[in-house]
Write a protein that holds these residues in place. Structure first.
Motif, PDB file in Angstrom:
ATOM      1  N   ASP A 191      57.494  88.770-113.385  1.00 43.79           N
ATOM      2  CA  ASP A 191      57.105  87.920-114.142  1.00 43.79           C
ATOM      3  C   ASP A 191      58.737  87.152-114.457  1.00 43.79           C
ATOM      4  O   ASP A 191      59.257  87.504-115.184  1.00 43.79           O
ATOM      5  CB  ASP A 191      56.855  88.486-115.117  1.00 43.79           C
ATOM      6  CG  ASP A 191      56.218  87.607-116.043  1.00 43.79           C
ATOM      7  OD1 ASP A 191      56.355  86.105-115.716  1.00 43.79           O
ATOM      8  OD2 ASP A 191      56.317  87.782-116.969  1.00 43.79           O
ATOM      9  N   TYR A 230      54.325  83.826-104.010  1.00 40.29           N
ATOM     10  CA  TYR A 230      54.519  83.077-105.564  1.00 40.29           C
ATOM     11  C   TYR A 230      53.150  82.995-106.063  1.00 40.29           C
ATOM     12  O   TYR A 230      51.853  82.172-104.945  1.00 40.29           O
ATOM     13  CB  TYR A 230      55.070  81.660-105.695  1.00 40.29           C
ATOM     14  CG  TYR A 230      56.716  81.973-105.660  1.00 40.29           C
ATOM     15  CD1 TYR A 230      57.848  82.329-106.684  1.00 40.29           C
ATOM     16  CD2 TYR A 230      57.152  81.670-103.667  1.00 40.29           C
ATOM     17  CE1 TYR A 230      58.821  82.395-105.776  1.00 40.29           C
ATOM     18  CE2 TYR A 230      57.953  81.939-103.744  1.00 40.29           C
ATOM     19  CZ  TYR A 230      59.291  82.160-104.653  1.00 40.29           C
ATOM     20  OH  TYR A 230      60.116  83.012-103.781  1.00 40.29           O
ATOM     21  N   SER A 231      52.697  83.257-107.380  1.00 38.68           N
ATOM     22  CA  SER A 231      51.331  83.186-108.486  1.00 38.68           C
ATOM     23  C   SER A 231      51.938  82.684-109.485  1.00 38.68           C
ATOM     24  O   SER A 231      52.783  83.070-110.085  1.00 38.68           O
ATOM     25  CB  SER A 231      50.948  84.619-108.575  1.00 38.68           C
ATOM     26  OG  SER A 231      49.371  84.067-108.985  1.00 38.68           O
ATOM     27  N   TYR A 232      51.012  81.928-110.189  1.00 39.62           N
ATOM     28  CA  TYR A 232      50.522  81.172-111.093  1.00 39.62           C
ATOM     29  C   TYR A 232      49.851  81.448-112.187  1.00 39.62           C
ATOM     30  O   TYR A 232      49.815  81.134-113.297  1.00 39.62           O
ATOM     31  CB  TYR A 232      50.777  79.417-111.260  1.00 39.62           C
ATOM     32  CG  TYR A 232      51.863  79.404-110.406  1.00 39.62           C
ATOM     33  CD1 TYR A 232      53.166  78.763-110.583  1.00 39.62           C
ATOM     34  CD2 TYR A 232      51.829  78.622-108.931  1.00 39.62           C
ATOM     35  CE1 TYR A 232      54.250  78.041-110.267  1.00 39.62           C
ATOM     36  CE2 TYR A 232      53.131  78.371-107.882  1.00 39.62           C
ATOM     37  CZ  TYR A 232      54.274  77.536-108.574  1.00 39.62           C
ATOM     38  OH  TYR A 232      54.747  77.740-107.882  1.00 39.62           O
ATOM     39  N   ASN A 233      49.512  82.042-111.744  1.00 36.27           N
ATOM     40  CA  ASN A 233      47.947  83.501-112.802  1.00 36.27           C
ATOM     41  C   ASN A 233      48.669  84.695-112.951  1.00 36.27           C
ATOM     42  O   ASN A 233      48.439  85.331-111.817  1.00 36.27           O
ATOM     43  CB  ASN A 233      46.879  82.898-111.864  1.00 36.27           C
ATOM     44  CG  ASN A 233      45.902  83.938-113.024  1.00 36.27           C
ATOM     45  OD1 ASN A 233      45.444  84.499-113.573  1.00 36.27           O
ATOM     46  ND2 ASN A 233      44.735  83.911-111.971  1.00 36.27           N
ATOM     47  N   ILE A 234      49.329  84.938-113.455  1.00 41.77           N
ATOM     48  CA  ILE A 234      48.778  86.303-114.113  1.00 41.77           C
ATOM     49  C   ILE A 234      48.420  87.087-113.652  1.00 41.77           C
ATOM     50  O   ILE A 234      48.647  88.548-114.036  1.00 41.77           O
ATOM     51  CB  ILE A 234      49.894  86.556-115.439  1.00 41.77           C
ATOM     52  CG1 ILE A 234      50.793  87.416-116.030  1.00 41.77           C
ATOM     53  CG2 ILE A 234      48.680  86.696-116.563  1.00 41.77           C
ATOM     54  CD1 ILE A 234      52.025  87.949-115.245  1.00 41.77           C
ATOM     55  N   LYS A 235      46.850  87.246-114.408  1.00 38.84           N
ATOM     56  CA  LYS A 235      45.512  87.572-114.072  1.00 38.84           C
ATOM     57  C   LYS A 235      45.248  87.535-111.879  1.00 38.84           C
ATOM     58  O   LYS A 235      44.229  88.106-112.514  1.00 38.84           O
ATOM     59  CB  LYS A 235      44.803  87.539-115.154  1.00 38.84           C
ATOM     60  CG  LYS A 235      44.944  87.282-116.319  1.00 38.84           C
ATOM     61  CD  LYS A 235      43.600  87.414-117.501  1.00 38.84           C
ATOM     62  CE  LYS A 235      44.401  87.195-118.799  1.00 38.84           C
ATOM     63  NZ  LYS A 235      43.284  86.664-119.687  1.00 38.84           N
ATOM     64  N   GLU A 236      45.876  86.682-111.903  1.00 39.69           N
ATOM     65  CA  GLU A 236      45.242  87.315-110.602  1.00 39.69           C
ATOM     66  C   GLU A 236      45.261  89.059-109.419  1.00 39.69           C
ATOM     67  O   GLU A 236      46.211  89.614-109.969  1.00 39.69           O
ATOM     68  CB  GLU A 236      46.398  86.246-109.603  1.00 39.69           C
ATOM     69  CG  GLU A 236      45.553  86.068-107.864  1.00 39.69           C
ATOM     70  CD  GLU A 236      46.718  84.713-106.837  1.00 39.69           C
ATOM     71  OE1 GLU A 236      46.419  85.140-105.841  1.00 39.69           O
ATOM     72  OE2 GLU A 236      47.983  84.557-107.864  1.00 39.69           O
ATOM     73  N   ASP A 237      44.439  89.507-108.855  1.00 45.29           N
ATOM     74  CA  ASP A 237      44.406  89.838-107.838  1.00 45.29           C
ATOM     75  C   ASP A 237      45.175  90.345-107.208  1.00 45.29           C
ATOM     76  O   ASP A 237      44.631  89.124-106.075  1.00 45.29           O
ATOM     77  CB  ASP A 237      42.744  90.917-108.276  1.00 45.29           C
ATOM     78  CG  ASP A 237      42.609  91.741-106.992  1.00 45.29           C
ATOM     79  OD1 ASP A 237      44.124  92.685-107.334  1.00 45.29           O
ATOM     80  OD2 ASP A 237      41.728  91.673-106.958  1.00 45.29           O
ATOM     81  N   ARG A 263      58.320  84.036-114.914  1.00 46.89           N
ATOM     82  CA  ARG A 263      57.865  82.142-115.583  1.00 46.89           C
ATOM     83  C   ARG A 263      58.942  81.957-116.408  1.00 46.89           C
ATOM     84  O   ARG A 263      60.084  82.654-117.039  1.00 46.89           O
ATOM     85  CB  ARG A 263      56.517  82.865-116.792  1.00 46.89           C
ATOM     86  CG  ARG A 263      55.700  83.140-115.450  1.00 46.89           C
ATOM     87  CD  ARG A 263      54.178  83.055-116.512  1.00 46.89           C
ATOM     88  NE  ARG A 263      54.052  84.784-117.031  1.00 46.89           N
ATOM     89  CZ  ARG A 263      53.626  85.550-117.923  1.00 46.89           C
ATOM     90  NH1 ARG A 263      52.550  84.621-117.878  1.00 46.89           N
ATOM     91  NH2 ARG A 263      54.011  86.479-118.516  1.00 46.89           N
TER      92      ARG A 263
END
Length: 222
Positions: A124, A174-181, A126
């Protein structure tokens, strides 16, 4: 996105403008690749120029796939092109050969042996992070990352990743959605780490705590 005169000659004009847009899309790709880092401060475009691989980059962009043509307004045409980042005939396959990368054994911390067997890593990172020299920096996505501990020791980089994995999936996502599967990427038992800081002002060197580094490098299985 291009604009054309919506008159009696619309069909003829639209075909002509689509051809123009294809050339403009190529220019856009050069600007984009100039802003994507491979690692630290070197951009994708700089890499190709320094390694005399311009012709391979031209070929990749010339063969960009036209995925969609849309008409959002009566006098507007929008074209969506894409080039593959990973896989066969992709950006990364033009960047590297099997001989360019090799896998080094990760160096464990002596005397530490946690039997954790994690299936992947989520960091994390962010918000604003502090660099080693005291600057506030945000992470900038890059194709390869380097992870250090808070004492500046190397935890891992692209030389610890199998070349086939780099080509097929890439080193990092990289992901901008902390809840992404993202179980397809990190498995069902990933370790979740909060970044300790950033190593450079460019935002591509991630720093984690020494304790987290010890957990990652504690056993060969992990």
């Amino acid at each position: 996105t291009i604009h054309i005169n919506n008159d009696y000659n619309f069909v003829h004009n639209s075909l002509k403008e689509i051809e123009k847009a294809k050339d403009l899309a190529k220019i856009n790709y050069y600007l984009i690749l100039k802003n994507i880092n491979i690692s630290e401060s070197k951009s994708v475009l700089t890499f190709f120029e320094e390694n005399n691989k311009n012709s391979e980059l031209f070929s990749l962009i010339d063969n960009a796939f036209l995925q969609k043509i849309e008409y959002p307004t009566p006098d507007t045409i929008r074209l969506l092109y894409y080039i593959k980042i990973y896989g066969e005939n992709s950006l990364i396959s033009k960047m590297m050969n099997e001989k360019d990368f090799y896998t080094e054994e990760l160096s464990p911390y002596k005397g530490i042996n946690y039997k954790t067997n994690y299936t992947g890593i989520i960091i994390d990172a962010r918000g604003v992070l502090i660099s080693f020299d005291g600057y506030e920096v945000k992470v900038k996505p890059s194709i390869f990352i380097t992870v250090l501990d808070n004492e500046g020791r190397l935890v891992f980089n692209q030389y610890n990743i199998y070349a086939k994995v780099l080509k097929d999936m890439g080193m990092v996502r990289y992901s901008y959605n902390i809840k992404e599967d993202i179980t397809d990427r990190v498995g069902d038992k990933p370790i979740k780490i909060v970044a300790f800081g950033i190593g450079d002002r460019k935002g591509s060197v991630i720093v984690i705590s020494e304790n987290d580094a010890k957990i990652l490098l504690s056993s060969k299985e992990t």
